[in-house]
Design an enzyme around this catalytic site. Structure first.
Site, PDB file in Angstrom:
ATOM      1  N   GLU A 204       0.239  -1.645   5.406  1.00  0.00           N
ATOM      2  CA  GLU A 204       1.275  -1.274   6.369  1.00  0.00           C
ATOM      3  C   GLU A 204       1.056   0.129   6.908  1.00  0.00           C
ATOM      4  OE1 GLU A 204       5.218   0.617   7.443  1.00  0.00           O
ATOM      5  OE2 GLU A 204       3.787   1.164   5.877  1.00  0.00           O
ATOM      6  N   GLU A 205       0.630   1.046   6.063  1.00  0.00           N
ATOM      7  CA  GLU A 205       0.631   2.456   6.414  1.00  0.00           C
ATOM      8  C   GLU A 205      -0.427   2.834   7.454  1.00  0.00           C
ATOM      9  OE1 GLU A 205       2.903   4.363   5.710  1.00  0.00           O
ATOM     10  OE2 GLU A 205       3.788   3.912   3.752  1.00  0.00           O
TER      11      GLU A 205
ATOM     12  N   ASP B 258       0.821  -1.220   0.000  1.00  0.00           N
ATOM     13  CA  ASP B 258       0.000   0.000   0.000  1.00  0.00           C
ATOM     14  C   ASP B 258       0.845   1.255   0.000  1.00  0.00           C
ATOM     15  OD1 ASP B 258       0.837  -0.712   2.614  1.00  0.00           O
ATOM     16  OD2 ASP B 258      -0.646   0.613   3.510  1.00  0.00           O
TER      17      ASP B 258
ATOM     18  N   ASP C 213      12.228  -0.815   2.967  1.00  0.00           N
ATOM     19  CA  ASP C 213      11.400   0.353   3.283  1.00  0.00           C
ATOM     20  C   ASP C 213      12.184   1.507   3.899  1.00  0.00           C
ATOM     21  OD1 ASP C 213       9.043   1.735   3.334  1.00  0.00           O
ATOM     22  OD2 ASP C 213       8.221   0.740   5.093  1.00  0.00           O
TER      23      ASP C 213
END
Length: 482
Positions: free
Chosen positions: A145-146, A78, A169
């Site tokens: 994840e966000e 995402d 990341d």
């Protein structure tokens, strides 16, 4: 295909262009996941999704590396959906439009999604490559994840076979991360009482043009939080012009970004021009005070149609006082790790509902006691102001280990590629490594990536030259795993 497909390494940029073409904001990344799984199966790779929607793809080792330690490349699917105000971009339907600006790739008026789209593209480029040496390879792509690391939280147990994990990341070339902060959401609610509007005038106050940014990586900078700045203005107005009522207040759009914009509608009887003058004077003060940190700040007050209802004067003051006194920013720097924030918090979203205001805050800390301290502070503040606070979505930090074989190998090749020793760091942001380590405690982990600036804001950009460097480093490390 956009112009970025002409960049090198071409396979990586081809994949990033494809990722940009498929909408994938948090909670809407299924289409991208399905596309990737179908592609992998066409390539005859093992590919499946777990109960949380995470994707796992396996590729056999290249010739001569069959007995090397298996490695998993990890990224999240995402992206953070942020657009400049007035931009009609629909993140669930419209593609991201990347373009080249010198040594940078940016997006037209929105977040780019280089966080973590470049890392994601690199994992898929390795899968598709035919000339990169690597050990038995797994690619793990996690969901959402966000907004809470849902995929990592609910990752299937005993799914991965690898002994090494490389998280993609990180957002600064030449830095290798071996630890990160944990976090928890704080959801604050303050009840408000409404009444029929007794006032004759209404103004909408708009604060715009702030830089925003990542509420972990950028929290130590002097960037302003739009919600906090607006609260400060309202507190000043309530001293100079005490008889006004709020009809609405709002700001920010996502919990892990520093809010760039905020707005409030106020109602009153006194002279409109005098209130506008107070707002204008405050803008002058802010422009002087924040000239370096926020050079594009604008603060305006425009007359609008008078709403039918407002908050009561008592509720108005409670809202202003709560927001003005709410702690925000760095709480404490680490004693153990030089130049790293230990604990912080940031209010990311503020909304007005029918009978309450809601604020979403993200607390971060390298240590559990740091999180607990900020939680206790907010709990006390809620009791004093008549608000309530609930905590959710807690995730652990990633405890540093600085003597692993993969770190030694990464340091060696980083020095070769960059011509200097890399920095070994701990980041004040949430990487999924802490959660992944809970599921797979015996996997050795590191995190690397190219240089990305202004993640989580429409000013996000990735440096082209560092993508090439990151790719060279990643492929050298894969070839060097024993």
């Amino acid at each position: 295909m956009s112009e970025i497909t002409t960049l090198q390494p071409q396979l990586l940029w081809k994949w990033f262009d494809q990722i940009c073409a498929i909408p994938h904001p948090s909670h809407h990344e299924d289409a991208l996941a399905i596309f990737i799984v179908n592609w992998a199966k066409e390539k005859q790779f093992f590919a499946e999704r777990d109960e949380a929607g995470n994707v796992l793809i396996r590729k056999p080792a290249t010739a001569g590396m069959e007995n090397s330690q298996p490695v998993v490349l990890q990224a999240h699917l995402d992206m953070v959906p942020q657009a400049n105000e007035g931009n009609p971009h629909n993140f669930t339907q419209d593609p991201i439009r990347p373009y080249i600006d010198g040594d940078w790739v940016k997006a037209q008026g929105t977040t780019l999604g280089a966080d973590n789209g470049i890392g994601l593209a690199s994992t898929l480029a390795v899968l598709e490559s035919t000339d990169i040496a690597h050990p038995p390879l797994e690619v793990l792509l996690t969901m959402t994840e966000e907004t809470g690391m849902d995929g990592a939280v609910n990752l299937r147990r005993n799914w991965l076979k690898s002994e090494i994990l490389i998280n993609t990341d990180t957002e600064e070339i030449g830095e290798i991360y071996i630890g990160c902060a944990g976090g928890v959401n704080a959801n604050v609610e303050l009840p408000v009482h409404r009444e029929n509007n007794p006032f004759s005038h209404a103004l909408q106050i708009n604060l715009k043009g702030l830089r925003g940014g990542h509420s972990g990586c950028d929290i130590h900078t002097t960037r302003a939080n739009a919600i906090k700045v607006l609260a400060r203005l309202l507190a000043k107005l309530s001293q100079n012009q005490p008889h006004f009522a709020l009809a609405e207040i709002r700001g920010g759009s996502i919990r892990n970004a520093i809010p760039r914009e905020a707005a409030a509608t106020i109602c009153f009887n006194h002279d409109v021009e005098s209130v506008k003058s107070t707002v204008k004077n405050f803008e002058v003060l802010l422009k002087e005070e924040l000239a370096i940190a926020e050079p594009n700040l604008t603060l305006t007050a425009e007359q609008v149609e008078n709403p039918q209802q407002t908050f009561t004067l008592e509720s108005t003051q409670k809202v202003i006082n709560l927001l003005n006194v709410l702690p925000n920013g760095v709480i404490r720097n680490s004693d153990v790790i030089k130049n790293v924030v230990e604990s912080s918090l940031s209010i990311g979203v503020l909304k007005t509902l029918e009978d309450k205001i809601e604020g979403t805050i993200l607390i971060r800390s390298l240590i559990e006691s740091g999180k607990e301290y900020v939680e206790d502070t907010l709990t006390s503040l809620a009791k004093l102001t008549g608000a309530t606070v609930e905590f959710s979505g807690s995730y652990p930090g990633w405890k540093p280990v600085n003597d692993t074989a993969i770190l030694t190998l990464m340091k060696k090749h980083c020095a070769e590629v960059l011509g200097k020793e890399p920095e070994i760091k701990v980041i004040h942001a949430g990487l999924e490594c802490g959660l992944l380590k809970e599921h797979y405690p015996n996997i050795d982990m590191i995190s690397v990536g190219p240089t990305i600036r202004n993640a989580h804001s429409p000013d996000e950009k990735v440096q082209i030259s560092t993508v090439q460097t990151y790719w060279e480093l990643l492929t050298k490390v894969l070839a060097g795993i024993k």
